[in-house]
Design a protein around this motif. Structure first.
Motif, PDB file in Angstrom:
ATOM      1  N   TYR A  34      21.942  45.249  41.613  1.00 24.60           N
ATOM      2  CA  TYR A  34      22.563  44.190  40.818  1.00 24.60           C
ATOM      3  C   TYR A  34      21.853  42.859  41.074  1.00 24.60           C
ATOM      4  O   TYR A  34      21.626  42.072  40.147  1.00 24.60           O
ATOM      5  N   ARG A  35      21.494  42.622  42.323  1.00 24.35           N
ATOM      6  CA  ARG A  35      20.832  41.367  42.678  1.00 24.35           C
ATOM      7  C   ARG A  35      19.517  41.173  41.923  1.00 24.35           C
ATOM      8  O   ARG A  35      19.118  40.051  41.626  1.00 24.35           O
ATOM      9  N   LYS A  36      18.849  42.266  41.637  1.00 22.25           N
ATOM     10  CA  LYS A  36      17.528  42.182  40.997  1.00 22.25           C
ATOM     11  C   LYS A  36      17.596  41.939  39.493  1.00 22.25           C
ATOM     12  O   LYS A  36      16.564  41.697  38.860  1.00 22.25           O
ATOM     13  N   ILE A  37      18.792  42.020  38.904  1.00 22.31           N
ATOM     14  CA  ILE A  37      18.925  41.706  37.472  1.00 22.31           C
ATOM     15  C   ILE A  37      18.667  40.211  37.297  1.00 22.31           C
ATOM     16  O   ILE A  37      19.233  39.381  38.033  1.00 22.31           O
ATOM     17  N   PRO A  38      17.820  39.812  36.361  1.00 29.76           N
ATOM     18  CA  PRO A  38      17.359  38.410  36.281  1.00 29.76           C
ATOM     19  C   PRO A  38      18.445  37.356  36.202  1.00 29.76           C
ATOM     20  O   PRO A  38      18.350  36.313  36.856  1.00 29.76           O
ATOM     21  N   VAL A  39      19.478  37.586  35.382  1.00 29.50           N
ATOM     22  CA  VAL A  39      20.536  36.574  35.225  1.00 29.50           C
ATOM     23  C   VAL A  39      21.882  37.217  35.543  1.00 29.50           C
ATOM     24  O   VAL A  39      22.271  38.208  34.939  1.00 29.50           O
ATOM     25  N   LYS A  40      22.579  36.599  36.497  1.00 27.37           N
ATOM     26  CA  LYS A  40      23.888  37.107  36.906  1.00 27.37           C
ATOM     27  C   LYS A  40      24.944  36.035  36.622  1.00 27.37           C
ATOM     28  O   LYS A  40      24.825  34.897  37.078  1.00 27.37           O
ATOM     29  N   ILE A  41      25.960  36.424  35.856  1.00 27.79           N
ATOM     30  CA  ILE A  41      26.991  35.494  35.389  1.00 27.79           C
ATOM     31  C   ILE A  41      28.324  35.835  36.042  1.00 27.79           C
ATOM     32  O   ILE A  41      28.767  36.986  36.012  1.00 27.79           O
ATOM     33  N   LEU A  42      28.975  34.837  36.628  1.00 25.53           N
ATOM     34  CA  LEU A  42      30.327  34.992  37.164  1.00 25.53           C
ATOM     35  C   LEU A  42      31.320  34.417  36.159  1.00 25.53           C
ATOM     36  O   LEU A  42      31.134  33.299  35.657  1.00 25.53           O
ATOM     37  N   ILE A  43      32.382  35.161  35.857  1.00 21.37           N
ATOM     38  CA  ILE A  43      33.433  34.651  34.983  1.00 21.37           C
ATOM     39  C   ILE A  43      34.726  34.547  35.789  1.00 21.37           C
ATOM     40  O   ILE A  43      35.288  35.558  36.228  1.00 21.37           O
ATOM     41  N   ASP A  44      35.162  33.323  35.980  1.00 21.82           N
ATOM     42  CA  ASP A  44      36.409  33.035  36.690  1.00 21.82           C
ATOM     43  C   ASP A  44      37.555  33.093  35.688  1.00 21.82           C
ATOM     44  O   ASP A  44      37.713  32.192  34.870  1.00 21.82           O
ATOM     45  N   THR A  45      38.354  34.160  35.751  1.00 22.20           N
ATOM     46  CA  THR A  45      39.464  34.323  34.823  1.00 22.20           C
ATOM     47  C   THR A  45      40.774  33.766  35.377  1.00 22.20           C
ATOM     48  O   THR A  45      41.792  33.793  34.687  1.00 22.20           O
ATOM     49  N   ASP A  46      40.748  33.265  36.604  1.00 25.90           N
ATOM     50  CA  ASP A  46      41.973  32.843  37.296  1.00 25.90           C
ATOM     51  C   ASP A  46      41.787  31.465  37.925  1.00 25.90           C
ATOM     52  O   ASP A  46      41.860  31.312  39.141  1.00 25.90           O
ATOM     53  N   PRO A  47      41.542  30.436  37.087  1.00 27.23           N
ATOM     54  CA  PRO A  47      41.169  29.126  37.629  1.00 27.23           C
ATOM     55  C   PRO A  47      42.229  28.549  38.566  1.00 27.23           C
ATOM     56  O   PRO A  47      43.413  28.690  38.354  1.00 27.23           O
ATOM     57  N   MET A  48      41.783  27.901  39.564  1.00 28.99           N
ATOM     58  CA  MET A  48      42.499  27.316  40.691  1.00 28.99           C
ATOM     59  C   MET A  48      42.801  28.374  41.742  1.00 28.99           C
ATOM     60  O   MET A  48      42.566  28.151  42.922  1.00 28.99           O
ATOM     61  N   PHE A  49      43.275  29.553  41.354  1.00 29.09           N
ATOM     62  CA  PHE A  49      43.464  30.625  42.331  1.00 29.09           C
ATOM     63  C   PHE A  49      42.114  31.065  42.899  1.00 29.09           C
ATOM     64  O   PHE A  49      41.970  31.264  44.104  1.00 29.09           O
TER      65      PHE A  49
END
Length: 395
Positions: free
Chosen positions: A121-136
Motif C-alpha cells: 500500500y505504501r508504494k502506491i503513488p498517491v494515498k488519500i485519507l478520508i476522515d468521516t468522523d471529524p473531531m472524533f
C-alpha cells in the motif's frame, strides 16, 4: 478525467449492515461509474464484529460472504479482497493478485482510516485519507500524541504515510471551528452518493413517518479543552416532546442497548410517542436499508453533540441518501448550512420550537421540499461530482 487504477479500503465486511455497506460501497461504485479501474480491500487487522449463530467469535465467514455478495451486486465480484487477522488468510482476490493490483495502482483511498499499512500500500503513488468522523478522529490523534512514546510515533507515521487529507468537517480551518488540525492540510469532501441508485419516484403514501437510524451512544463522552464532548443522547433530550407537540408519527431505528440508563431513556422516548424500531430485517442489508429510507415520509435526525459543539460542518451520509430519495431532512446545524442550502429540502433545527415548525412546514409543503431534497442531493452529493473533485487534487 484520465482513467486511473484506484484501490479503496473500507469496513463493509467488518460491519455487515445496511447503512455501513452504503457508507463504503458508494466509493468503489461511484469510481466505477466514472470509468476508473477500481478494487476494494479490507485489511483492518480487527477481529470480526458479527457472526452467524453457532460461529465462533473469531470466525469471519459471515462478513466475508456478505462482502462477496455486495461486491457481486455492483459488478465487482473479482475485484475485492478481505484479509483476516484471525487466520491470516486472504479471501476474494488471492494474495498474489492483490499485490499485483497494488503494484500498478495510481491511488489508494483509505476511508475512515480503515486500513493498516503494508509495503504494497505504501508504494502506491498517491494515498488519500478520508476522515468521516471529524473531531472524533482528531481527538484520538490528540490522545496518542499526549501519550507519547511508541503509541504517538505509530500514529504520527500512520498519518504521514498519506499524501492527501480529506474530512467531512466542511467548516474545518474557519475561525469558529474547534477541530484541531495539527500539521495536516485538511481538504473538505462530502459523502459520495450514487444518486441513480436512490432517485426513485416518491410514493403516494409512505409506509413510515418521520424516521431515522441511529446509535444512542456509540462511545463514552470525552474530555477535551477542559470540556465534555458527547453523543446523540445529549442532543436528543431537546426533542423528547416532539411527537406530542407536532402530532406526527416518528419512528427511529435504534439498537437497543443493554445498560440500564439507556434502556430507561428508550422507555422514556416510547412513553412520549416515539416508536423505537428494532433493526431486524428493516436494515439488515443494503437493499433493506434503501427500502426503509424510500418508504419514509421524511427524516428527523439528531446530531452528535461533538459535531455541533466543534462547529464541524459535518453532514450525515445517511441524511444525504434520504435527500437523494426525495425525502426531506430535518436535522441540526453543525455549520453545514454555510456550505449547502438550508430551508427547502433540508431544514436546520435547534430546539423543540424550530423542530415543530419544520415538521409543519414539510408536512404542509411536501412536494416542494421533496423536489428540493432531490435537487440538493444531485448538486452537492452526486458521487460523480464528489469523487471527481477529490481526484482533481491528485497530481
Amino acid at each position: 478525467m484520465e482513467k486511473m487504477k484506484i484501490v479503496v479500503g473500507g469496513f463493509i465486511g467488518l460491519f455487515p449492515t445496511g447503512g455501513a455497506t452504503w457508507d463504503y460501497l458508494q466509493y468503489p461504485l461511484g469510481l466505477k461509474l466514472l470509468g476508473h479501474d477500481v478494487y476494494y480491500i479490507e485489511d483492518t487487522q480487527l477481529y470480526p464484529v458479527y457472526q452467524a449463530s453457532g460461529d465462533s467469535w473469531d470466525d469471519c465467514t459471515f462478513g466475508v460472504e456478505y462482502l462477496k455478495k455486495a461486491m457481486a451486486e455492483i459488478g465487482m465480484e473479482d475485484r475485492w479482497a478481505y484479509r483476516d487477522v484471525a487466520t491470516g488468510k486472504t479471501f476474494g482476490m488471492s494474495e498474489t493478485r492483490l499485490k499485483e493490483v497494488c503494484k500498478t495502482a495510481d491511488v489508494f483511498i483509505n476511508v475512515s482510516s480503515s486500513t493498516v499499512w503494508r509495503d504494497e500500500y505504501r508504494k502506491i503513488p498517491v494515498k488519500i485519507l478520508i476522515d468521516t468522523d471529524p473531531m472524533f478522529t482528531q481527538y484520538q490523534y490528540h490522545l496518542k500524541m499526549e501519550a507519547g512514546g511508541s503509541e504517538a510515533e505509530y500514529s504520527r507515521v500512520y498519518m504521514q504515510e498519506h499524501d492527501l487529507f480529506f474530512t467531512f468537517g466542511l467548516n474545518i480551518g474557519q475561525p469558529d471551528c474547534r477541530i484541531p488540525q495539527f500539521d495536516y492540510n485538511w481538504l473538505t469532501t462530502k459523502k459520495p452518493i450514487c444518486v441513480d441508485f436512490w432517485d426513485q419516484p416518491v410514493a403516494k403514501q409512505s409506509s413510515f413517518g418521520f424516521t431515522s437510524i441511529m446509535n444512542w451512544t456509540e462511545r463514552p463522552d470525552f474530555i477535551y479543552d477542559n470540556e465534555t464532548w458527547g453523543q446523540k443522547n445529549k442532543e436528543f433530550r431537546k426533542f423528547f416532546e416532539l411527537p406530542t407537540a407536532s402530532k406526527r408519527k416518528f419512528e427511529i431505528i435504534i439498537n437497543r442497548p443493554k445498560d440500564a440508563e439507556t434502556v430507561q431513556s428508550m422507555n422514556s422516548l416510547t412513553a412520549r410517542g416515539w416508536d423505537i424500531l428494532s433493526p431486524g430485517n428493516l436494515i439488515a442489508d443494503k437493499d433493506n436499508y434503501r427500502d426503509f429510507v424510500q418508504s419514509s415520509f421524511a427524516e428527523f435526525s439528531v446530531t452528535k453533540e461533538t459535531y455541533i459543539k466543534s462547529n464541524s460542518g459535518w453532514f450525515s451520509g445517511r441524511s444525504a441518501v434520504y435527500l437523494a430519495s426525495g425525502r426531506p431532512v430535518l436535522t441540526q446545524d453543525t455549520k453545514w448550512s454555510r456550505y449547502m442550502p438550508a430551508g427547502e429540502g433540508v431544514l436546520a433545527i435547534s430546539d423543540l420550537e424550530t423542530a415543530s415548525q419544520a415538521v409543519a412546514e414539510v408536512t404542509g409543503n411536501y412536494e416542494k421540499h421533496s423536489k428540493a431534497a432531490r435537487d440538493i442531493a444531485h448538486e452537492y452529493f452526486d458521487s460523480g461530482k464528489v469523487l471527481s473533485d477529490m481526484l482533481a487534487h491528485v497530481n
